[in-house]
Design a protein around this motif. Structure first.
Motif, PDB file in Angstrom:
ATOM      1  N   GLY A 667       0.831  -1.191   0.000  1.00 38.53           N
ATOM      2  CA  GLY A 667       0.000   0.000   0.000  1.00 38.53           C
ATOM      3  C   GLY A 667       0.865   1.239   0.000  1.00 38.53           C
ATOM      4  N   VAL A 668       0.267   2.361   0.281  1.00 38.51           N
ATOM      5  CA  VAL A 668       0.973   3.638   0.409  1.00 38.51           C
ATOM      6  C   VAL A 668       0.890   4.040   1.869  1.00 38.51           C
ATOM      7  CG1 VAL A 668       1.019   6.066  -0.260  1.00 38.51           C
ATOM      8  CG2 VAL A 668       0.467   4.312  -1.960  1.00 38.51           C
ATOM      9  N   GLU A 669       2.036   4.080   2.532  1.00 39.74           N
ATOM     10  CA  GLU A 669       2.072   4.326   3.971  1.00 39.74           C
ATOM     11  C   GLU A 669       2.589   5.720   4.264  1.00 39.74           C
ATOM     12  OE1 GLU A 669       4.837   2.850   7.601  1.00 39.74           O
ATOM     13  OE2 GLU A 669       3.679   1.268   6.613  1.00 39.74           O
ATOM     14  N   VAL A 670       1.802   6.496   4.988  1.00 44.69           N
ATOM     15  CA  VAL A 670       2.176   7.851   5.393  1.00 44.69           C
ATOM     16  C   VAL A 670       2.516   7.821   6.874  1.00 44.69           C
ATOM     17  CG1 VAL A 670       1.444  10.260   5.575  1.00 44.69           C
ATOM     18  CG2 VAL A 670       0.654   8.846   3.648  1.00 44.69           C
ATOM     19  N   THR A 671       3.728   8.219   7.210  1.00 43.82           N
ATOM     20  CA  THR A 671       4.180   8.216   8.598  1.00 43.82           C
ATOM     21  C   THR A 671       3.275   9.083   9.464  1.00 43.82           C
ATOM     22  OG1 THR A 671       6.455   7.904   7.880  1.00 43.82           O
ATOM     23  CG2 THR A 671       6.135   8.732  10.112  1.00 43.82           C
ATOM     24  N   ASP A 672       3.001   8.607  10.650  1.00 45.42           N
ATOM     25  CA  ASP A 672       2.127   9.330  11.561  1.00 45.42           C
ATOM     26  C   ASP A 672       2.746  10.665  11.982  1.00 45.42           C
ATOM     27  OD1 ASP A 672      -0.127   9.729  13.168  1.00 45.42           O
ATOM     28  OD2 ASP A 672       0.895   8.899  14.920  1.00 45.42           O
ATOM     29  N   ARG A 673       1.889  11.604  12.287  1.00 50.31           N
ATOM     30  CA  ARG A 673       2.280  12.881  12.878  1.00 50.31           C
ATOM     31  C   ARG A 673       1.085  13.388  13.676  1.00 50.31           C
ATOM     32  NH1 ARG A 673       1.235  13.975   7.380  1.00 50.31           N
ATOM     33  NH2 ARG A 673      -0.263  15.660   7.028  1.00 50.31           N
ATOM     34  N   PRO A 674       1.295  14.309  14.611  1.00 47.62           N
ATOM     35  CA  PRO A 674       0.210  14.735  15.504  1.00 47.62           C
ATOM     36  C   PRO A 674      -1.054  15.182  14.789  1.00 47.62           C
ATOM     37  CG  PRO A 674       2.301  15.526  16.338  1.00 47.62           C
ATOM     38  CD  PRO A 674       2.594  14.910  14.997  1.00 47.62           C
ATOM     39  N   GLY A 784       1.530   6.803  16.456  1.00 49.07           N
ATOM     40  CA  GLY A 784       2.551   5.900  15.942  1.00 49.07           C
ATOM     41  C   GLY A 784       2.090   5.012  14.813  1.00 49.07           C
ATOM     42  N   THR A 785       0.774   4.909  14.616  1.00 41.98           N
ATOM     43  CA  THR A 785       0.240   4.083  13.531  1.00 41.98           C
ATOM     44  C   THR A 785       0.136   4.921  12.267  1.00 41.98           C
ATOM     45  OG1 THR A 785      -1.030   2.716  15.056  1.00 41.98           O
ATOM     46  CG2 THR A 785      -1.727   2.709  12.757  1.00 41.98           C
ATOM     47  N   PRO A 786       0.664   4.445  11.149  1.00 45.64           N
ATOM     48  CA  PRO A 786       0.614   5.236   9.923  1.00 45.64           C
ATOM     49  C   PRO A 786      -0.770   5.221   9.294  1.00 45.64           C
ATOM     50  CG  PRO A 786       1.555   3.091   9.482  1.00 45.64           C
ATOM     51  CD  PRO A 786       1.361   3.156  10.962  1.00 45.64           C
ATOM     52  N   VAL A 787      -0.991   6.144   8.392  1.00 47.86           N
ATOM     53  CA  VAL A 787      -2.137   6.072   7.480  1.00 47.86           C
ATOM     54  C   VAL A 787      -1.704   5.192   6.311  1.00 47.86           C
ATOM     55  CG1 VAL A 787      -3.644   7.338   5.909  1.00 47.86           C
ATOM     56  CG2 VAL A 787      -3.002   8.347   8.121  1.00 47.86           C
ATOM     57  N   VAL A 789      -2.974   3.634   2.581  1.00 45.92           N
ATOM     58  CA  VAL A 789      -3.930   3.625   1.470  1.00 45.92           C
ATOM     59  C   VAL A 789      -3.812   2.281   0.761  1.00 45.92           C
ATOM     60  CG1 VAL A 789      -4.601   4.724  -0.700  1.00 45.92           C
ATOM     61  CG2 VAL A 789      -3.714   6.111   1.193  1.00 45.92           C
ATOM     62  N   GLY A 790      -4.942   1.633   0.537  1.00 47.17           N
ATOM     63  CA  GLY A 790      -4.960   0.350  -0.165  1.00 47.17           C
ATOM     64  C   GLY A 790      -4.765  -0.848   0.722  1.00 47.17           C
ATOM     65  N   ASN A 791      -4.642  -0.615   2.027  1.00 41.22           N
ATOM     66  CA  ASN A 791      -4.436  -1.708   2.970  1.00 41.22           C
ATOM     67  C   ASN A 791      -4.786  -1.214   4.363  1.00 41.22           C
ATOM     68  OD1 ASN A 791      -3.779  -4.241   3.915  1.00 41.22           O
ATOM     69  ND2 ASN A 791      -1.694  -4.240   3.114  1.00 41.22           N
ATOM     70  N   CYS A 792      -4.575  -2.080   5.359  1.00 41.42           N
ATOM     71  CA  CYS A 792      -4.988  -1.781   6.720  1.00 41.42           C
ATOM     72  C   CYS A 792      -3.812  -1.978   7.670  1.00 41.42           C
ATOM     73  CB  CYS A 792      -6.142  -2.723   7.098  1.00 41.42           C
ATOM     74  SG  CYS A 792      -6.720  -2.568   8.779  1.00 41.42           S
ATOM     75  N   PRO A 793      -3.449  -1.001   8.486  1.00 44.75           N
ATOM     76  CA  PRO A 793      -2.307  -1.182   9.392  1.00 44.75           C
ATOM     77  C   PRO A 793      -2.527  -2.258  10.441  1.00 44.75           C
ATOM     78  CG  PRO A 793      -3.450   0.884   9.860  1.00 44.75           C
ATOM     79  CD  PRO A 793      -4.030   0.352   8.599  1.00 44.75           C
ATOM     80  N   SER A 794      -3.774  -2.519  10.816  1.00 45.25           N
ATOM     81  CA  SER A 794      -4.032  -3.522  11.847  1.00 45.25           C
ATOM     82  C   SER A 794      -4.144  -4.932  11.290  1.00 45.25           C
ATOM     83  CB  SER A 794      -5.319  -3.180  12.611  1.00 45.25           C
ATOM     84  OG  SER A 794      -6.442  -3.246  11.754  1.00 45.25           O
ATOM     85  N   ASP A 795      -4.327  -5.063   9.986  1.00 48.53           N
ATOM     86  CA  ASP A 795      -4.428  -6.389   9.360  1.00 48.53           C
ATOM     87  C   ASP A 795      -4.045  -6.260   7.891  1.00 48.53           C
ATOM     88  OD1 ASP A 795      -4.985  -8.859   8.336  1.00 48.53           O
ATOM     89  OD2 ASP A 795      -7.043  -8.963   9.071  1.00 48.53           O
ATOM     90  N   PRO A 796      -2.777  -6.527   7.550  1.00 47.12           N
ATOM     91  CA  PRO A 796      -2.287  -6.313   6.187  1.00 47.12           C
ATOM     92  C   PRO A 796      -2.854  -7.253   5.135  1.00 47.12           C
ATOM     93  CG  PRO A 796      -0.476  -6.300   7.755  1.00 47.12           C
ATOM     94  CD  PRO A 796      -1.668  -6.823   8.476  1.00 47.12           C
ATOM     95  N   THR A 797      -3.768  -8.144   5.525  1.00 41.39           N
ATOM     96  CA  THR A 797      -4.410  -9.000   4.517  1.00 41.39           C
ATOM     97  C   THR A 797      -5.614  -8.316   3.878  1.00 41.39           C
ATOM     98  OG1 THR A 797      -5.919 -10.066   6.101  1.00 41.39           O
ATOM     99  CG2 THR A 797      -3.720 -11.023   5.839  1.00 41.39           C
ATOM    100  N   ARG A 798      -6.017  -7.171   4.392  1.00 41.03           N
ATOM    101  CA  ARG A 798      -7.233  -6.501   3.903  1.00 41.03           C
ATOM    102  C   ARG A 798      -6.907  -5.553   2.747  1.00 41.03           C
ATOM    103  NH1 ARG A 798     -10.679  -5.326   9.485  1.00 41.03           N
ATOM    104  NH2 ARG A 798     -10.536  -7.453  10.281  1.00 41.03           N
ATOM    105  N   ARG A 799      -6.404  -6.131   1.689  1.00 38.03           N
ATOM    106  CA  ARG A 799      -5.935  -5.339   0.562  1.00 38.03           C
ATOM    107  C   ARG A 799      -7.075  -4.930  -0.364  1.00 38.03           C
ATOM    108  NH1 ARG A 799      -0.357  -8.571  -1.114  1.00 38.03           N
ATOM    109  NH2 ARG A 799       0.715  -8.233   0.851  1.00 38.03           N
ATOM    110  N   PHE A 800      -6.969  -3.709  -0.857  1.00 35.31           N
ATOM    111  CA  PHE A 800      -7.954  -3.204  -1.822  1.00 35.31           C
ATOM    112  C   PHE A 800      -7.549  -3.643  -3.221  1.00 35.31           C
ATOM    113  CE2 PHE A 800      -9.558   0.033  -4.767  1.00 35.31           C
ATOM    114  CZ  PHE A 800     -10.884   0.120  -4.374  1.00 35.31           C
ATOM    115  N   SER A 801      -8.540  -3.893  -4.048  1.00 34.50           N
ATOM    116  CA  SER A 801      -8.296  -4.268  -5.437  1.00 34.50           C
ATOM    117  C   SER A 801      -8.977  -3.259  -6.351  1.00 34.50           C
ATOM    118  CB  SER A 801      -8.838  -5.678  -5.707  1.00 34.50           C
ATOM    119  OG  SER A 801      -8.528  -6.085  -7.018  1.00 34.50           O
ATOM    120  N   GLY A 802      -8.141  -2.516  -7.102  1.00 32.93           N
ATOM    121  CA  GLY A 802      -8.681  -1.513  -8.003  1.00 32.93           C
ATOM    122  C   GLY A 802      -7.959  -0.191  -7.871  1.00 32.93           C
TER     123      GLY A 802
END
Length: 967
Positions: A667-674, A784-787, A789-802
């Motif tokens: 996915g596309v991971e954006v580092t967390d910030r306040p 500390g948890t990133p945003v 896109v196209g996936n889920c930080p708590s469960d990386p099997t939940r991938r988006f298709s499209g």
């Protein structure tokens, strides 16, 4: 802001002393073992693991409890040293110039979590996290190198939510919940005290060098300035304890004792930091030293030229020691809140809990114990005896574990209980030689241990339905929870019933009770014939479950192979054994690990690390290997052990390991910030062009920043089930999940948005509200948890298709008019100038492997997505695929499936090395070897195998095994 320039850094470094860095702060070379001794702990670390390979952040223990790390280069979570525990949220986050720094690589050792990171500007951060040995104290060391031409601000949040959860707080598989308010007070220029409004627990922080220190909103923030071109070392102590009054803090002086202890440790930080490692090393060496003064026994030392088997053996043992707890015994009863008086439970001096630090911190599961019972008896026979004696005061048909604060059983009945009780007790007697234990009377029942064993061995008869023969173990919640077809009359535990009666018959024969022995033998023979009927050749090595109506279902799962195979091997034909082994090699083995459930099973895929098709409980691989040995296939046995040893590069054995294809950071991971953790209101939106939807409405993550660790927190916009869109938020620590009935088709671009305004949650599709649900509360932050896109930080099997385009997060609730304007817009700029917009990913580059987050201009890496065309006039987008690609690799299972980082069952590897690679098979105090004339394919010795005070040596060579009875 506190200045840390070259002059102050050199002064501080001189105070710390070079010796502070002589310990393995950021990695040391492998330490060779002395002859006849185990290797040093510094040779039993994980590899340096890149963040994209880590889903379960490393955790450490100090024999009082544990603490885990987070995605931040310094962050911690799940601080659990009973009776103290946090709320599962992240704390101690490190930032540079206001931007949280994500860890780039991790390394685990028994006593230290080491992390490295490099910021976009080139600032290098290295951190080391330790728990003081058998103390409620956290030690943090940070090294910062600033190669830039400008000073930088380094800040650390002192914001844990730790409470004292003494009895009657409820401890079980999960920890007591921590709610209420926290208040931070500045005690001095370098220390802060945090108190909990409804418990006596307080947390002190002390910092060196002295920072610029502020307090607000229940926590503190420490900040230092590091000059251009300079480096700095920062040291932090976090001390947890209770007020002098034993009540919630009313006056700052009530916490003086904790603050003073914290400052004292900071004043001798180098010594404390070093002691944390040296004391762990001594405890490790004690485990292999007869008469060590701590354990009541000791473990054998393995000497072998094969480093793979050696590492497997020692990492397995290390995983057990990580679950040892010395703070749940009688001398801790007051702080634990135990009641006093006659007949009350006072605990044991040592216990071995099932897991840590997320789950199982004060509980010992019967089933997890059985597979390490030989190892534990060698190490600590007095404690094993005390544990099983306590077990026998309990009903095997109630609960699944003992909780050691109370001594009570917890949880529902579990189908493995009878087998676990029986085998653990028998193993204790065999490995200790304490045959007299069979004659011990259990006061609560008035029955001897031998009488208990007979009752346990025949308990199955209570579970036989009328007109049936086999025990019925009910539905899947009593068995492999996630496998709804592995139910009722299962082969595994019915085979265990046969074995228990066979073994009980031998015991009664030796006791001179031939009548009882014959009765048990006859029952075992009759039941054996029925169990063998569950094998169907047409299933290609897989056994059937029988349902109450007489129908049978084959479940292609590892458990029957392990349990039936090891316990009933003498009753199986060679044809059956060959077919069963082929099932494992053809359908379960993957890379350096295995699946618990075959992908060929109709239930697959089942996503859960321990019993599903994407991984395995950590005891299944050693037990599968052991079954090959019991079938006489020692080359296959050794080959499997070497194969599974590969996972030790990840660190210790855990509750389970999972299998993954591709990067965990897909996915596309954006580092967390306040700014991404606003707690009042939020709008999350994106344009999507789905190519397919999964079966469940929550399975396809569009954009998410959620966490299930501890509190339910953050948010996720997702879809599935034919195109339903859902928006879930953690409000006051509990998820509120809203979904539409309207659907998004799998063709064309559509605008979706989730909105929370403090009073309700709404979901919009193409500018129109499609779901509304009342809801109130603050959004629980996922610091500390990133945003992603196209996936889920708590469960990386939940991938988006499209396709996904124009992802946005606002810290306010956009109106229906504003959302419709974005849907109707003819330019991407619509709504992009809003001051509440804190994240925007326009995906307009159209090439390369990075994209730019517009608000911060941060370059973000793209994993598992390709560039494609967006809707007309809007440039490019990213297309994601739910299908994973690349070779299979193994990870320590994600905590999202309630999997603990440290766990007891990994000790099974050392257990089977002793019992099958070296054939150690003591029989009621007599040392014997199993299949001694069969070569094991390895030249090695196992020294210090102690039985009834005699230290023995087992040698494996080309001719098989030999036993030196020793002295």
């Amino acid at each position: 802001m506190s200045q840390v320039n070259r002059r102050s850094f050199l002064t501080w470094s001189a105070m710390v002393g070079a010796a502070a860095f002589s310990t393995p702060l950021f990695g040391a070379g492998l330490a060779a073992a002395a002859p006849g001794r185990p290797p040093k702990l510094d040779s039993l670390t994980s590899d340096w693991l890149p963040r994209k390979e880590v889903e379960h952040f490393p955790a450490i223990s100090n024999f009082w409890g544990g603490v885990g790390s987070s995605g931040n280069v310094l962050g911690i979570r799940n601080f659990t040293l009973a009776p103290y525990t946090d709320n599962g949220g992240d704390s101690c986050e490190l930032s540079v110039d206001g931007v949280p720094v994500a860890a780039g690589t991790y390394r685990w050792s028994a006593y230290e979590i080491t992390r490295k990171a490099t910021t976009v500007s080139g600032v290098e951060i290295k951190t080391a996290t330790r728990l003081a040995f058998e103390r409620n104290e956290l030690l943090l060391r940070i090294a910062v190198s600033n190669p830039t031409a400008a000073p930088i601000a380094v800040s650390v949040k002192a914001n844990p939510r730790i409470a004292k959860a003494a009895l009657p707080a409820h401890w079980d598989w999960s920890r007591p919940g921590v709610g209420g308010t926290f208040t931070a007070r500045k005690v001095s220029e370098s220390s802060v005290l945090i108190s909990h409004g409804s418990s006596s627990g307080v947390t002190a922080f002390a910092f060196a060098p002295a920072p610029t220190l502020t307090t607000a909103s229940g926590g503190g923030s420490a900040q230092w300035s590091v000059a251009a071109g300079q480096s700095a070392t920062i040291e932090i102590v976090m001390e947890v304890g209770e007020t002098s009054t034993g009540k919630p803090l009313a006056d700052i002086n009530d916490g003086k004792g904790v603050v003073d202890a914290c400052n004292a440790t900071l004043g001798a930080f180098g010594a404390a930091f070093s002691t944390a490692g040296k004391s762990w090393e001594k405890r490790w060496q004690d485990a292999f030293t007869p008469g060590n003064g701590h354990y009541s026994g000791s473990l054998p030392v393995l000497s072998v030229n094969d480093p793979v088997i050696a590492r497997l053996y020692y990492m397995s043992i290390l995983s057990v020691l990580a679950c040892e707890r010395t703070n749940l015994g009688p001398k801790f009863s007051a702080v634990l809140g135990r009641p006093t008086g006659p007949g009350t439970f006072h605990g044991l001096d040592r216990v071995y809990v099932t897991g840590a630090p997320e789950w199982g911190n004060t509980t010992t599961y019967y089933w997890d114990t059985v597979y390490v019972s030989g190892l534990q008896t060698l190490l600590d026979p007095q404690i094993v005896k005390a544990e099983v004696t306590h077990w026998l005061t309990k009903d095997t048909l109630v609960g699944y574990a003992i909780e050691w604060l109370t001594g009570n059983t917890v949880g529902p009945w579990y189908s493995a209980n009878d087998f676990s009780f029986f085998m653990t007790i028998l193993t204790y007697v065999n490995y200790s030689g304490d045959v007299s234990f069979f004659g011990t009377t259990i006061a609560s029942s008035g029955k001897t241990v031998l009488e208990h064993l007979k009752s346990i061995a025949t308990n199955w008869q209570k579970l036989v339905p009328q007109g049936q023969v086999l025990a019925d173990y009910g539905e899947n919640h009593n068995l492999m929870e996630v496998l709804p077809k592995y139910v009722h009359q299962v082969p595994s535990f019915n085979a265990a019933n046969v074995w228990m009666m066979q073994e009980a018959a031998k015991l009664f024969t030796r006791a001179g009770d031939k009548a009882t022995a014959k009765e048990l033998t006859d029952r075992a023979e009759s039941l054996l014939n029925e169990v063998l009927k569950l094998y169907d050749k047409a299933n290609n090595g897989v056994w059937n479950c029988r349902y109450p109506d007489g129908t049978t279902v084959a479940v292609r799962m590892v458990m029957d192979f392990c349990v039936v195979g090891t316990l009933l091997a003498p009753s199986l034909t060679e044809e059956q054994k060959t077919a069963m082994k082929r099932f494992v090699t053809d359908e379960l083995l993957v890379g350096d690990w295995m699946r618990a459930l075959s992908l060929a099973d109709p239930m697959a895929p089942v996503i859960r690390g321990d019993h599903g098709s994407d991984g395995s409980y950590d005891a299944w691989p050693p037990l599968a290997a052991q079954t090959f040995a019991r079938f006489g296939d020692y080359p296959g046995f050794l080959s499997l052990l070497k194969r599974f040893a590969g996972v030790t590069r990840l660190g210790p054995f855990s509750q389970s390991h999972q299998l993954r294809q591709g990067s965990s950071l897909y996915g596309v991971e954006v580092t967390d910030r306040p700014a991404l953790n606003a707690d009042g209101a939020v709008t999350v939106s994106a344009w999507i062009n789905p190519s397919s939807w999964p079966s469940h409405y929550w399975e396809s993550s569009i954009v998410a920043k959620d966490s299930w660790s501890g509190q339910e927190s953050g948010w996720a916009l997702r879809g599935g089930a034919g195109g339903q869109i859902s928006f879930v938020l953690g409000l006051n620590g509990r998820f509120v999940d809203v979904k539409t009935t309207a659907t998004v088709p799998t063709s064309g671009w559509h605008h979706v948005a989730g909105v929370y305004d403090g009073e309700k949650v709404q979901i919009f599709i193409d500018g129109t509200v499609r779901a509304t649900q009342p809801a109130t509360g603050k959004i629980t932050p996922t610091t500390g948890t990133p945003v992603i896109v196209g996936n889920c930080p708590s469960d990386p099997t939940r991938r988006f298709s499209g396709g996904i385009d124009e992802v946005r997060v606002y810290t306010r609730a956009l109106s229906a008019t504003e959302i419709n304007a974005q849907f109707e817009a003819t330019t991407p700029a619509t709504g992009a100038d809003d001051s509440s917009l804190v994240l925007r990913l326009p995906f307009n580059e159209g090439k390369d492997t990075k994209t730019t987050e517009s608000i911060t201009a941060q370059a973000v890496t793209i994993e598992g997505a390709t560039w494609s065309s967006s809707r007309t006039g809007f440039g490019t987008a990213l297309t994601f695929s739910s299908e994973a690609a690349g070779p299979w690799r193994t990870i320590i299972s994600s905590p999202a499936g309630q999997q603990a980082f440290n766990a007891l069952p990994g000790g099974s590897f050392a257990e089977v090395i002793i019992s099958d690679l070296f054939g150690y098979n003591p029989d009621l105090g007599t040392a014997t070897l199993r299949s001694a004339t069969e070569p094991r394919g390895i030249t090695a010795t196992l020294t210090g195998v102690v039985l009834k005070g005699k230290s023995q040596t087992i040698t494996s060579g080309p001719e098989g095994l030999s036993l030196d009875p020793g002295h």
